[in-house]
Design an enzyme around this catalytic site. Structure first.
Site, PDB file in Angstrom:
ATOM      1  N   HIS A 169       0.747  -1.315   0.063  1.00 56.62           N
ATOM      2  CA  HIS A 169       0.078  -0.107   0.091  1.00 56.62           C
ATOM      3  C   HIS A 169       0.871   1.292  -0.077  1.00 56.62           C
ATOM      4  O   HIS A 169       0.559   2.316  -0.619  1.00 56.62           O
ATOM      5  CB  HIS A 169      -1.136  -0.097   1.028  1.00 56.62           C
ATOM      6  CG  HIS A 169      -2.204  -0.786   0.497  1.00 56.62           C
ATOM      7  ND1 HIS A 169      -2.237  -2.399   0.986  1.00 56.62           N
ATOM      8  CD2 HIS A 169      -3.148  -0.784  -0.057  1.00 56.62           C
ATOM      9  CE1 HIS A 169      -3.282  -2.738   0.457  1.00 56.62           C
ATOM     10  NE2 HIS A 169      -3.999  -1.858  -0.326  1.00 56.62           N
ATOM     11  N   GLU A 184     -10.988 -11.277  -5.332  1.00 62.70           N
ATOM     12  CA  GLU A 184      -9.644 -11.209  -5.057  1.00 62.70           C
ATOM     13  C   GLU A 184      -9.246 -12.655  -4.239  1.00 62.70           C
ATOM     14  O   GLU A 184      -8.046 -12.650  -3.730  1.00 62.70           O
ATOM     15  CB  GLU A 184      -9.243 -10.037  -4.166  1.00 62.70           C
ATOM     16  CG  GLU A 184     -10.025  -9.423  -3.087  1.00 62.70           C
ATOM     17  CD  GLU A 184      -9.699  -8.165  -2.566  1.00 62.70           C
ATOM     18  OE1 GLU A 184      -8.705  -7.468  -2.893  1.00 62.70           O
ATOM     19  OE2 GLU A 184     -10.494  -7.655  -1.696  1.00 62.70           O
ATOM     20  N   ASP A 198      -4.324  -8.675  -4.543  1.00 64.63           N
ATOM     21  CA  ASP A 198      -4.538  -9.644  -3.561  1.00 64.63           C
ATOM     22  C   ASP A 198      -4.731 -10.954  -4.502  1.00 64.63           C
ATOM     23  O   ASP A 198      -4.295 -12.188  -3.979  1.00 64.63           O
ATOM     24  CB  ASP A 198      -5.757  -9.561  -2.773  1.00 64.63           C
ATOM     25  CG  ASP A 198      -5.355  -8.688  -1.549  1.00 64.63           C
ATOM     26  OD1 ASP A 198      -4.422  -8.790  -0.903  1.00 64.63           O
ATOM     27  OD2 ASP A 198      -6.022  -7.710  -1.188  1.00 64.63           O
TER      28      ASP A 198
HETATM   29  C1  PEP Z   1      -6.453  -5.642  -5.096  1.00 67.87           C
HETATM   30  O1  PEP Z   1      -6.458  -6.490  -4.091  1.00 67.87           O
HETATM   31  O2  PEP Z   1      -6.174  -5.671  -6.087  1.00 67.87           O
HETATM   32  C2  PEP Z   1      -7.156  -4.267  -4.524  1.00 67.87           C
HETATM   33  C3  PEP Z   1      -7.447  -3.353  -5.689  1.00 67.87           C
HETATM   34  O3  PEP Z   1      -7.171  -3.661  -3.279  1.00 67.87           O
HETATM   35  P1  PEP Z   1      -6.011  -3.316  -2.406  1.00 67.87           P
HETATM   36  O4  PEP Z   1      -4.780  -3.183  -3.172  1.00 67.87           O
HETATM   37  O5  PEP Z   1      -6.403  -2.238  -1.664  1.00 67.87           O
HETATM   38  O6  PEP Z   1      -5.819  -4.857  -1.262  1.00 67.87           O
HETATM   39 MG    MG Z   2      -7.230  -6.151  -2.294  1.00 65.96          MG
END
Ligand code: PEP
Ligand code: MG
Length: 401
Positions: A16, A255, A279
């Site tokens: 993140h 995911e 994910d």
């Molecule tokens: C993902 O998992 O691709 C997604 C868009 O959510 P995040 O990256 O916030 O887990």
């Molecule tokens: Mg995600």
């Protein structure tokens, strides 16, 4: 002074930290081990976020080269931004929708400026971070309504908080052994009912205040029961709020491998899908997305990942619901034609990537993309598929890295 760029020793491209840096347009390189052993206060450091290169104490020649590269990139971005009113469609006129991923409501005008046709993923958990208590229902209504208004009649997809894993609230002492597989996202919401209900109520009220239907996206759905349970909460709260509540369309992030394998069943329960490849790849290939030690194995080009995506798109089509992709794979330039070739039509990407994705879409025809997809399907090796995709895009976008 504003942050010009940063590097971290740990983490990976889909952690993140990297996602937020990309959203804010801050050059960043993550997962550069032992970097701090080589840097001292006052050093000049080149951070090339495009190629993931860090140069400590560059010489004159390197400085000159990278200043030129930065200028080329800035010029290219300006040129591409000027194309924001061009239709997003393939050479033969098949339309594609490009939405934006944002972490903070303040990014929305920027996203629109880049030509987003809406917000495809608002990661609401960022509203819950870096503070002592979660936002109240009232505060959320204010924030969400301001966001909706800031994008005019464009759509906004509110993802309910995906807290846990690498996004912990300040007082969260529950460090789990396997946080990515632990109490996060809707699992946490269904445990911390009050906090989750407050958010769902805030969304219902925002829809009421703005007098329009809003989209709510559920993260980390593993199966039907979770969706039903959350829909039941929404129904109850809608009744409790009464006339001040608006309508919500409920979507499900795909995911988890379980969601992929049950996509046909899930498609009957929700109004839309959004594929979270960050994910999905992590769970499909069993690679911790924030662990730089195994980052080399992390790839959207693995046949299992591409098959999963294709299966989800087919399930969505079968049920007549839209399927978007909001994970990082949607923002990989070389992947665009391949994803289009396997049927993806809605890409949700960081705002700064929008002009690039638009240019990519406009560089091929549907037939070419489908031919590429067919060739990719007959290959079993990720690096081979990646090369196919790379070769396909090479030279198409004249000058775009
Ligand atoms: C993902 O998992 O691709 C997604 C868009 O959510 P995040 O990256 O916030 O887990
Ligand atoms: Mg995600």
């Amino acid at each position: 002074a504003p942050v010009l760029g940063f590097c971290t020793e740990r983490g990976s491209r889909t952690s993140h930290t990297a996602i937020v840096a990309q959203s804010l347009g801050i050059p960043a390189v993550v997962g550069a081990p032992r970097l701090t052993l080589h840097v001292e206060a006052g050093d000049t450091v080149i951070v090339d976020g495009l190629d993931g290169v860090v140069i400590v104490r560059p010489d004159e020649e390197e400085l000159r080269q990278y200043e030129a590269k930065a200028a080329r990139y800035a010029a290219l971005e300006t040129r591409l931004r000027a194309t924001r009113d061009q239709p997003v469609e393939t050479i033969d006129g098949i339309p594609v929708e490009i939405l934006a991923n944002i972490e903070l409501p303040g990014e929305a005008p920027l996203a629109v400026d880049y030509g987003a046709s809406g917000i495809g993923l608002y990661r609401t958990e960022f509203l819950f971070l870096d503070r002592d208590a979660p936002p109240t229902e009232e505060e959320q209504v204010q924030t969400y309504a301001a966001l909706v208004r800031s994008v005019g009649d464009r759509q906004v997809v509110f993802r309910t908080f995906d807290l846990g894993a690498d996004k912990l609230m300040r007082d969260d002492q529950n460090r789990e052994r396997n946080p990515a597989l632990g109490l996060r996202a809707i699992r946490l919401g269904l445990r911390e009912r009050q906090m989750f209900t407050a958010q769902l109520r805030a969304l219902l009220r925002t829809a009421g205040v703005c007098n329009r239907e809003l989209k709510v996206l559920l993260p980390m759905v593993s199966g039907i029961e979770e969706v039903r349970e959350i829909r039941a909460i929404i129904g109850r709260e809608r009744d409790a709020i009464g006339a001040a509540a608006g309508d919500l369309l409920v979507g499900c992030m795909i995911e988890l491998p379980s969601a992929v394998l049950c996509a046909d069943l899930l498609a009957k329960e929700v109004d839309f899908f959004s594929i979270g490849t960050n994910d999905l790849i992590q769970f499909c290939l069993a690679i911790d997305r924030s662990n730089d030690q195994v980052a080399y194995l992390y790839t959207p080009y693995h046949p299992s990942v591409l098959r999963a995506i294709e299966a989800v798109i087919a399930a969505g089509r079968g049920a007549g619901i839209p399927v978007a992709m909001c994970g990082g794979a949607a923002a990989e330039l070389n992947l665009v034609p391949l994803l289009f070739g396997i049927g993806l039509r809605i890409f949700s990407v960081p705002p700064t990537m929008i002009p690039f994705i638009r240019a990519a879409v406009r560089s091929f025809s549907a037939a070419e993309a489908e031919d590429l997809a067919a060739r990719a399907r007959s290959s079993s090796i990720p690096s081979e598929i990646e090369r196919l995709a790379e070769r396909f895009m090479r030279g198409r976008m004249n000058g775009v890295p």
